[in-house]
Write a protein that holds these residues in place. Structure first.
Motif, mmCIF file in Angstrom:
data_model
loop_
_atom_site.group_PDB
_atom_site.id
_atom_site.type_symbol
_atom_site.label_atom_id
_atom_site.label_comp_id
_atom_site.label_asym_id
_atom_site.label_seq_id
_atom_site.Cartn_x
_atom_site.Cartn_y
_atom_site.Cartn_z
ATOM 1 N N SER A 15 3.844 11.216 54.169
ATOM 2 C CA SER A 15 2.554 11.356 53.481
ATOM 3 C C SER A 15 2.680 11.084 51.981
ATOM 4 O O SER A 15 1.821 10.426 51.371
ATOM 5 N N LEU A 16 3.751 11.585 51.343
ATOM 6 C CA LEU A 16 3.970 11.362 49.898
ATOM 7 C C LEU A 16 4.167 9.888 49.609
ATOM 8 O O LEU A 16 3.648 9.368 48.593
ATOM 9 N N ASP A 54 0.849 8.207 49.461
ATOM 10 C CA ASP A 54 0.070 8.534 48.249
ATOM 11 C C ASP A 54 0.601 7.781 47.021
ATOM 12 O O ASP A 54 -0.174 7.252 46.210
ATOM 13 N N SER A 66 -0.319 4.186 47.092
ATOM 14 C CA SER A 66 -1.732 3.989 46.791
ATOM 15 C C SER A 66 -1.995 4.085 45.281
ATOM 16 O O SER A 66 -2.699 3.248 44.704
ATOM 17 N N ASP A 67 -1.407 5.111 44.621
ATOM 18 C CA ASP A 67 -1.609 5.284 43.174
ATOM 19 C C ASP A 67 -1.015 4.106 42.390
ATOM 20 O O ASP A 67 -1.607 3.632 41.417
#
Length: 877
Positions: free
Chosen positions: A116-117, A120, A123-124
């Motif tokens: 999950s990290l 993220d 995406s950032d």
């Protein structure tokens, strides 16, 4: 073999047993020894058991309680051990244990969180890169379109985004590429902005051009100068403004003070039709002497900058740049206009003060008002002390001129003139030191009577007394009538400033008198005696000395003393014209300071501690101090000569006299009266010191010469006599040489005092040496008498008229004593007794006469009687 000892045995028992085993030998170690040791141990064990049993029996209840507690502890410990073993199986079992199951669940959760990290962060990062990409494209479009001010803002924004890039992208190649492109675009924008600035602000030696708008490449519309300046980086703008400040100060501020320049302001269009403001600089005609134009140029330049440049500066430099111009402009006005333009003449001060006032107005309006330098008012502070600056400059100029005058006087022979020394003590003719019948003996009446109308003697009486012939009387009467004429005196004569003009009439007699040295003595009738003066240093001979009354005389007053305009009797003495130049400089400084004070150009300020003109008047005293300090140094090689030493003493004496007259008669010296009186005192002390030093130098030289005679002993030996004779002859030559050097320089009273002093020290040294000889044979006494008679030639130094007796005793107190010594060395006992009885030997001490008698005469009853008579003291008359 060794065996363990039970721990429950007492320590002493075990120690005793071990000690026995340690001391046993192979012969004594046997079964009986072992049996005894065992029996001893068994007994000890039995005794111990008995003690234990007795202890239990003594407290049976406590023993039973502790025994039951120990059993209970053991049972619970066994139970706890079984429970711990069961729990360990429950937790650590590899299949059903709680710990392995929990660890397996945690590992599965960790894998899910990491996935999950990663999603993220990806995406950032993609979102940040997308934003940076968009900003970079926008920046590129702005730069390509020439819209530089927004491009600068976009550049700063993109730079901030790249700084805040997420951690995983810091080392990414895509970020490095963006940073490189940003750096290229930033440099390109800085180059375009710098080029726009150089096109908008042009400064060279002939003109300053400021364009409100500038067109950059690919730009659709011109950019305002304010936008260009605010968009340039702070470091680049600081460099541009520093260069601008340097060029403006060099070409339009400082240059205006260095050469004639005119500044004009105009507005025009360039080749592209853009408006531009021009500050033009043109050289003024060479004959332009208007010193106010530099200040006008400064005003024009500052007005131009205040209107065209200062308003468009960005906020950080809007106040700092104008303030940075204030100090250089103030310094330029002071260092290039006011300080160099400070006049050296009082007549030029009013015009200069007008310029000073305009400089103060410029400082108030521009430096303080426009440039906002309110805390610094250098021009105003300097102007408040402009009087002090002017006086300090004049003081420096006066002192430099005096110093050059002193140094130049050393490079060539100094011209001289004869000044008149007022005598210290005046004695009227009718109040002589002795009765009229003793006048011939002392020479007190050689001058005759005074020529004043109130004289008690008539002309016939004078002829009878002095034997003057008619011609002499006629000449005397002629000179008596001359002073009766009433002549209006020039005020400068009172100070001796006009000595050069009147030198042929007033000093011809003095020069004739003192040349070669003193020249031929004029007849008594050629001089008009007014008052007779007795030298202060004169010493009268003893009143009971018959020999003294026959030989003592005084120097003729009429040969060198003249009545001055004030009625005092004076003596001429030689003074360097340098001293006259020095006193002229002092008087000029006093007059200049008084003129400045009375002019009213500089009104007395309430904050000023001194009145205008004071520093210039104080320069007069400083000139005298400078002369005292510099002349002995620069003239050191000259001041080793006897005549020059006395001439310097005369200079100081004359300067002290003239300073005293200035203090009395000049109104301007009231402010510096104390300082001038101090200078007078110091100059007089210096004159006396150098006069005495000149005498002391000769005294030392004469004593050194006489020291080579080695006490005048053994003169019966011809070689020793020749050495002593050579020493005496050298002394005579040295005294005559010093006298010849001093005679044309010193006034007569000081001359005879100085010569008398060096003759006196020579006579005293010879008297001491001869009187110290314990035994003087007859041959040596004749030799010593001959040596003493050599010095008799020095009496001619104290004779002015060879028809009269000398006055040597007045200046050489030991002369009579020395003269009698030469006679006593060859006198008989009867002669010596006669002279002693007549009181002719009063100059000798009784002990000196007794010692001389013992040295000259053999031990006889006659010598004994003579000694007894001498030891009885001098006869009283």
């Amino acid at each position: 073999m060794p065996f363990p000892i039970p721990d429950h045995l007492p320590l002493d028992i075990s120690s005793n047993v071990l000690s026995k085993f340690d001391s046993v030998t192979s012969q004594s170690l046997n079964s009986s020894f072992a049996s005894s040791c065992r029996a001893e141990l068994d007994e000890s064990i039995r005794l111990t058991k008995t003690k234990i049993h007795d202890r239990i029996c003594a407290d049976s209840s406590s023993f039973q309680r502790q025994l039951s507690s120990a059993k209970s502890f053991k049972e619970r410990l066994d139970t706890l051990s079984r429970h711990v073993q069961a729990l360990s199986v429950t937790l650590s079992d590899s299949k059903s244990g709680l710990v392995p199951v929990l660890l397996e669940a945690l590992e599965a959760h960790q894998l899910l969180a990491q996935e999950s990290l990663n999603v993220d962060v990806l995406s950032d990062s993609l979102s940040h890169l997308s934003e940076c990409r968009a900003q970079l494209d926008a920046l590129q479009k702005l730069v390509d379109a020439g819209d530089l001010p927004p491009a600068v803002v976009a550049c700063h924004a993109l730079s901030s985004l790249l700084i805040l890039v997420p951690g995983p992208l810091k080392d990414a190649s895509v970020v490095s590429e963006m940073q490189t492109r940003l750096r290229v675009l930033s440099n390109r924008m800085e180059e375009l902005l710098s080029d726009a600035y150089t096109k908008s602000v042009v400064v060279n030696a002939s003109e300053v051009i400021i364009k409100p708008f500038v067109l950059v490449p690919r730009s659709l519309k011109p950019l305002p100068l304010s936008s260009v300046l605010s968009s340039i980086s702070s470091a680049s703008l600081a460099v541009h403004l520093s260069t601008l400040r340097r060029d403006i100060l060099t070409h339009y501020i400082e240059c205006s003070f260095d050469q004639p320049t005119s500044l004009t302001v105009s507005a025009m269009q360039d080749t592209s039709g853009a408006l531009m403001h021009v500050l033009g600089r043109f050289p003024s005609p060479p004959n332009t002497t208007d010193t106010v134009s530099p200040l006008a140029n400064v005003s024009t330049a500052l007005d131009f900058l205040h209107k065209q440049l200062f308003p468009v500066l960005p906020l950080p430099h809007k106040h700092s740049f104008p303030r940075s111009l204030s100090k250089p402009i103030s310094t330029a006005i002071l260092a290039r206009l006011l300080i160099p333009g400070l006049p050296s003449q009082l007549e030029a001060l009013p015009a200069f003060l007008q310029i000073v006032n305009k400089a103060v107005d410029l400082e108030d309006k521009y430096i303080v008002g426009m440039l906002d330098a309110s805390s610094e008012r250098d021009i105003k502070a300097w102007v408040n002390n402009v009087c002090t600056h002017y006086e300090r400059q004049r003081r420096s100029h006066i002192l430099n001129s005096a110093r050059k005058l002193i140094i130049q006087s050393i490079s060539s022979s100094e011209p001289t003139f004869y000044a008149q020394l007022p005598l210290l003590q005046e004695i009227p003719d009718n109040a002589g030191l002795a009765p009229s019948d003793e006048g011939d003996a002392w020479g007190l009446d050689d001058d005759g009577q005074s020529s004043n109308a109130g004289s008690s003697r008539s002309a016939p009486e004078e002829e009878n007394v002095w034997g003057f012939d008619d011609d002499q009387q006629g000449e005397t009467e002629t000179q008596q009538a001359d002073p009766v004429e009433v002549v209006e005196e020039d005020p400068g004569d009172a100070w001796g400033w006009n000595d050069e003009e009147h030198a042929p009439e007033e000093l011809v007699q003095a020069e004739d008198t003192w040349d070669d040295p003193w020249g031929e003595e004029p007849a008594l009738s050629e001089v008009t005696p007014a008052v007779r003066t007795v030298p202060v240093s004169s010493q009268l001979p003893p009143a009971n000395s018959a020999h003294a009354t026959q030989r003592v005389s005084r120097p003729t007053d009429g040969t060198s003393r003249y009545p001055s305009k004030s009625g005092l009797i004076t003596e001429p003495y030689l003074v360097s014209t340098l001293a006259k130049s020095i006193i002229h400089t002092v008087e000029d400084a006093l007059h200049e300071g008084q003129g400045l004070s009375s002019s009213g150009i500089f009104p007395t300020s309430s904050t000023s501690t001194t009145t205008p003109g004071t520093l210039i008047m104080q320069s007069g005293a400083l000139v005298l101090d400078l002369y005292r300090a510099v002349y002995p140094i620069v003239a050191a090689a000259r001041l080793v000569r006897p005549g020059d030493v006395m001439k310097f003493s005369n200079n100081c004496c004359w300067l002290a006299e003239e300073v005293g007259r200035l203090v009395v008669h000049e109104r301007a010296v009231l402010v510096v009266k104390d300082k001038l009186e101090e200078c007078k005192s110091v100059l007089q002390v210096l004159a006396d010191s150098w006069y005495q030093d000149g005498i002391d130098i000769q005294r030392t030289a004469l004593c050194d010469i006489l020291a080579s005679a080695k006490g005048f002993t053994d003169t019966s030996d011809q070689d020793r006599y020749d050495d002593c004779e050579m020493s005496i002859s050298r002394v005579v030559r040295e005294i005559r040489s010093a006298a010849n050097a001093w005679k044309p320089v010193l006034p007569k009273s000081k001359y005879y005092t100085a010569v008398g002093a060096i003759v006196e020290v020579s006579l005293q040294r010879i008297l001491e040496n001869i009187l110290a000889i314990p035994d003087i044979p007859e041959v040596e006494s004749h030799k010593l008498s001959e040596l003493c008679r050599i010095l008799a030639a020095l009496e001619g130094l104290f004779v002015e008229d060879f028809s009269e007796s000398s006055f040597v005793v007045s200046y050489v107190p030991s002369w009579l004593k020395f003269s009698y010594l030469s006679e006593l060395l060859e006198a008989s006992m009867a002669d010596l007794t006669y002279l002693f009885g007549e009181g002719a030997l009063v100059d000798f001490e009784v002990d000196e006469l007794a010692k001389l008698v013992r040295a000259l005469f053999a031990d006889t009853p006659l010598r004994t009687n003579t000694l007894d008579k001498i030891m009885g003291g001098h006869p009283v008359r």
